[in-house]
Design a protein around this motif. Structure first.
Motif, PDB file in Angstrom:
ATOM      1  N   MET A 121       0.825  -1.217   0.000  1.00 18.09           N
ATOM      2  CA  MET A 121       0.000   0.000   0.000  1.00 18.09           C
ATOM      3  C   MET A 121       0.852   1.256   0.000  1.00 18.09           C
ATOM      4  O   MET A 121       0.335   2.373   0.091  1.00 18.09           O
ATOM      5  N   ALA A 122       2.139   1.078  -0.134  1.00 15.50           N
ATOM      6  CA  ALA A 122       3.005   2.247  -0.161  1.00 15.50           C
ATOM      7  C   ALA A 122       2.928   2.915  -1.528  1.00 15.50           C
ATOM      8  O   ALA A 122       2.697   2.242  -2.537  1.00 15.50           O
ATOM      9  N   PRO A 123       3.111   4.221  -1.552  1.00 15.10           N
ATOM     10  CA  PRO A 123       3.216   4.906  -2.839  1.00 15.10           C
ATOM     11  C   PRO A 123       4.346   4.282  -3.650  1.00 15.10           C
ATOM     12  O   PRO A 123       5.338   3.826  -3.092  1.00 15.10           O
ATOM     13  N   GLY A 124       4.174   4.248  -4.931  1.00 13.45           N
ATOM     14  CA  GLY A 124       5.200   3.708  -5.787  1.00 13.45           C
ATOM     15  C   GLY A 124       5.101   2.202  -5.968  1.00 13.45           C
ATOM     16  O   GLY A 124       5.995   1.573  -6.522  1.00 13.45           O
ATOM     17  N   MET A 125       4.010   1.624  -5.482  1.00 10.89           N
ATOM     18  CA  MET A 125       3.850   0.178  -5.612  1.00 10.89           C
ATOM     19  C   MET A 125       2.611  -0.156  -6.433  1.00 10.89           C
ATOM     20  O   MET A 125       2.110  -1.286  -6.386  1.00 10.89           O
ATOM     21  N   GLU A 126       2.159   0.802  -7.188  1.00 13.95           N
ATOM     22  CA  GLU A 126       0.933   0.631  -7.972  1.00 13.95           C
ATOM     23  C   GLU A 126       0.938  -0.632  -8.811  1.00 13.95           C
ATOM     24  O   GLU A 126      -0.042  -1.367  -8.858  1.00 13.95           O
ATOM     25  N   THR A 127       2.040  -0.853  -9.487  1.00 15.87           N
ATOM     26  CA  THR A 127       2.116  -2.003 -10.380  1.00 15.87           C
ATOM     27  C   THR A 127       1.759  -3.290  -9.651  1.00 15.87           C
ATOM     28  O   THR A 127       1.020  -4.128 -10.162  1.00 15.87           O
ATOM     29  N   LYS A 175       3.780   9.604  -6.154  1.00 21.62           N
ATOM     30  CA  LYS A 175       3.733   8.651  -7.252  1.00 21.62           C
ATOM     31  C   LYS A 175       4.798   7.565  -7.104  1.00 21.62           C
ATOM     32  O   LYS A 175       4.540   6.392  -7.361  1.00 21.62           O
ATOM     33  N   GLN A 176       5.979   7.957  -6.672  1.00 20.41           N
ATOM     34  CA  GLN A 176       7.089   7.012  -6.672  1.00 20.41           C
ATOM     35  C   GLN A 176       7.424   6.455  -5.290  1.00 20.41           C
ATOM     36  O   GLN A 176       8.103   5.432  -5.195  1.00 20.41           O
ATOM     37  N   GLY A 177       6.971   7.121  -4.278  1.00 17.27           N
ATOM     38  CA  GLY A 177       7.417   6.757  -2.937  1.00 17.27           C
ATOM     39  C   GLY A 177       8.706   7.484  -2.637  1.00 17.27           C
ATOM     40  O   GLY A 177       9.456   7.841  -3.554  1.00 17.27           O
ATOM     41  N   PHE A 178       8.948   7.676  -1.360  1.00 11.83           N
ATOM     42  CA  PHE A 178      10.102   8.482  -0.978  1.00 11.83           C
ATOM     43  C   PHE A 178      11.409   7.983  -1.564  1.00 11.83           C
ATOM     44  O   PHE A 178      12.176   8.742  -2.158  1.00 11.83           O
TER      45      PHE A 178
END
Lengths: 225, 225, 225, 225
Positions: free
Chosen positions: C114-120, D27-30
DNA sequence: CATGAATGAGGATTCATTCAT
DNA sequence: CATGAATGAATCCTCATTCAT
C-alpha cells in the motif's frame, strides 16, 4: 576500507590501478582527483573500483602505502650496503633520486600527505611511519659513531631531522614543481637531465656541509672527494 | 585577477578577508576550501568576494602573497639585526617559529603551494620568490665568510638549500599535522608548549650539526653556547 | 518472472530465501532493499538469485505471495473453527496478531503493497486477493445472520470493510513503527509484551463497539464476556 | 534541516515546490523519488532545492508537515461545526474524502509514512501527531456521551481506533491504488465519480454499523437516515 | 558597490543486472 | 546450475560563479 578483492587481484592489474591512481592523484592532488577518471584511466569501471575500495580515501591509502613501500625499498637497499656511512648517506640521496625518477607519482603522493586538508591521513599514517624512519636514521648514525666515522657528541635526532628534510625536498624536487623550482633556484643549477651522475653531484653538494659538521675530527679528508 | 576594489578596501576589512581565507584554506587545502564558506566567515557576501577576486584562484593568490609578506618580514627583521651570523641563523629559526605561532594559517598556505595539483601557482610565484630567498641567504652567508665566521670554501647555495628546507619543515611543524608529527618523532621531543625558550632550544639543536660543518675552523667554541 | 528453478529448490532453501528477502524488504522497503544484500544474507550468490528471479520485482512478488499464504492460513484456520461468529471474529484478530508475531516481516511486506510507488504490484495482485478476502467475510457474516447472531439488516460489505481495516492496522502494529505508535497512542496502552492474553484483550476492546452495532438485538449479553 | 530560505519564499513558489514534491513522492514513494526530477518539475534548480532543504529527507518532512496541515484542517473544520456527533463523524468522512480529492498527493504522503523503511520518519513525527489526533477523538466522543448521543459505557479509545483506521483506509482509497481496490472490492461498489453525494453515501454505509454499536439506546432512530 | 538567491555542471557512490568461469 | 566480479547508468549532493535587485 581496502577490500580483500583488491589484494586478490592479479598483481599486474593491481599495480596498474595503483599506478594510475597515483598518477592522477599526483597530478591533481587528492581532493581534486576524480574517481571516475581514475577508473577510466585504469581501464576498469567505477563499480569495480568501488569493489576494491570503500571510498576515495581508501584509494589514497592504498596508493600511499605503495609509496611507503617504494621509499622503504630505497632505505633497505642502502642500509644493506656494506659501505662507509658517508657513502651510505650519499647513496640515500642518490638512490632516492633514482627512485623518484622511476616512480615520480609516488613521491608526489608522499608530498600530498603534508598538504593542508590531509590531517586525517597524517594522523593515521605518520606516527608509525616516521617512527620507522627515525629508527633507521638512528641505527645508521649510531653505527657511524661506533666505527669512528662520526663525532661522538652528536645529537643524532637533530642530524636525522636535517637529513630527512633535505631528502624530502630533494626527492620532491623530481616530480613536484614547487620543490623543483626551489632546488634549481637555491642550488643555482644549470638545467640538465636527471642522470645518476647529476644525482651524485647534487648529493655531494648537499651532504657536504652537514657532513663536515658531524664527521669525526681525525677523519679529515680533502673536502671534495 | 585580484581587482583594485580589494586594495581600496579599508585595511582592517581587507586583512579580515585575507585572514579568514587563509584560515579556511589552511584547514581544508585550496581545492577543498569553500568560497561561500570563506565569504560567510569573513562576514561579507559571496558577491562582494567576487568583486574583489575574479576567481577562487585569485583568493589563493592574495592569501599567498600575504603569506610571503609575513615570511619576508621575519627575514628582514633578522637580517637587520647587527648580530653574529650564528645568532642570525638561530634567530631565523626562532623568529620563524614565533611567526608560525602568530600566523599559523599563512604557514599552511605556504605549504599548500607544494601540494600536488598546485603547479600553476608554483609556476607563477615560486621562481621570483625563491630567487628573492636565495639572495638573502647568499648575502647572509657571504657576510659570514667576510667576517671570518664561516669557512671560506663553502658551497653557499648548498648550505642555503639545507637551511631553507630545515626551516620549511620547522615552520610547517607549527600548524601542519604531518610536519608536526615528523618533527616530534624525529627530534624525539617530549610534548611541550610553543614558547620562545622552546623555540630557541630547537633552533640550537637543529642548527648545531650544520653550523659545525660551516663555521670557520679557528672559530671553535664549546658546542652548547 | 519467477522461474521454475525457484520452485524446484529444496523447500528449506526456498523458504530461507523467501524469509531473508522478506526480512530485508520489510526493513528497508522494496525500493531501498538491496538485491546483493538479500543474496548475501540468504547465503546464495546474486547469480543464483537471478536464476530464480528475472528481476527484483519478481523477488517481491514471490515474497508477497508467501505473505498471502501466511495471512490466508489464519483465515482458513479461524473459518474452520466451529465457534460462534463473535468468537471467530475475535479469533481472526487474535490469530492474526499471533501470526504477525511469528512472521512480522510478511506483515510488513503486505503493508509495502500500500506504499506509494507500488501501484504495479497493487494492480497485479490486489483485485483477486481482495476479492478472496471479501468472499470470506461475506460467508462468515452471512452465516452469522443465518444463525441469528447478527442483525438481519446488515450492510455486510460495510461491516467487512471496517473489520478488515481494523485488522490491517492491528496486524501492522506488530512489525511496523507507524502502526505500532498509532495503536499504542490511540488505545492508550501501557507498554507490555505481545502475549496471547494481551492479544485477546485488544481484540475484545476493538471488536466490542462494532459488535454491539451488528449483533442481533435479542442477543443482548453483558458487555464484557 | 528545512532552511529558513524555504519559509521566506513567496508563498506561491513555496506551495508549488511542496505540491510538486508531494506529487512526485506520492507517485514514486520516498525512496524512488528523484530529487533532480522534483527540482525540474517545480521549475527550480537542484541547487535552489538544496538551499531550501539540507537533504532529501527534509523535503519529505516539509511535504509531510503540509500533509498534516491539510488533514488537520479537515478536523478543525468539522470539530467547529455545531452539529450532532453523528453528523460530525459523517462529516469527518465526507470532508476527508473531499480533501483527498483536492489534495490526493498529500494523502499518499501520509500513507508513505507507514511504509516499510520509513521508521525514522515515523519515530520523528508519529508520536505527537497521533497524540493530537487522539485528543480530538476523545473530545468529540466525550462530548457525545455528555450530550446523550452515545452510550455511557464506551471504550472511547477503542472507538477512536476503529474510526481512525477506517478513515485512513477511506481517505487513502482516493489516491492510492491498493486502498482504492480494497475499498471498491470490499464495498462492492459500482464504478462512479468521486462526488460529494457519493462520499456521503459511503460515509453513511461505513459509519452505520459502528454507530449502531456506540449510540445511546434511547437514541434509536430508523437505520437509514 | 553589496547582496545572497539561484544556477547546473560535476563528482562520489550505489546497485540492479550480466556473464565469463 | 552456481558464482561473484564487473558494469555503468543513475542519484544525491556540492560549490564556483552569476546576476537581478
Amino acid at each position: 576500507m581496502i577490500n580483500s578483492a583488491f589484494y586478490n587481484l592479479e598483481p599486474k592489474k593491481r599495480q596498474r590501478i595503483l599506478d594510475t591512481a597515483a598518477k592522477i592523484i599526483a597530478k591533481q592532488g587528492f581532493h581534486k582527483a576524480n574517481v571516475n577518471e581514475i577508473a577510466a584511466a585504469a581501464g576498469i569501471s567505477v563499480g569495480a573500483l568501488y569493489t576494491y575500495f570503500d571510498a576515495k580515501e581508501d584509494i589514497f591509502e592504498a596508493v600511499f602505502m605503495e609509496a611507503v613501500q617504494v621509499t622503504a625499498e630505497v632505505q633497505r637497499k642502502v642500509v644493506a650496503q656494506n659501505e662507509s656511512l658517508r657513502d651510505q648517506l650519499l647513496n640515500l640521496f642518490v638512490e632516492g633520486l633514482m627512485m623518484a625518477r622511476r616512480r615520480p607519482s609516488y613521491v608526489e603522493i608522499y608530498l600530498n600527505m603534508m598538504a593542508p586538508g590531509m590531517e586525517t591521513f597524517a594522523d593515521k599514517f605518520s606516527p608509525e611511519l616516521e617512527t620507522a624512519g627515525a629508527i633507521i636514521y638512528e641505527a645508521l648514525l649510531k653505527k657511524g659513531i661506533h666505527t669512528g666515522e662520526l663525532r661522538t657528541d652528536l645529537d643524532i635526532r637533530a642530524v636525522a631531522y636535517v637529513l630527512d628534510n633535505t631528502m624530502l625536498a630533494l626527492y620532491g624536487s623530481i616530480p613536484n614543481r614547487f620543490f623543483s623550482i626551489h632546488r634549481s633556484v637555491l642550488l643555482q643549477e644549470s638545467p640538465g637531465r636527471l642522470t645518476r651522475v647529476w644525482a651524485e653531484g647534487v648529493a655531494r653538494r648537499v651532504l657536504l656541509p652537514l657532513w663536515e659538521g658531524i664527521r669525526a675530527p681525525e677523519n679529515k679528508l680533502p673536502n671534495n672527494t
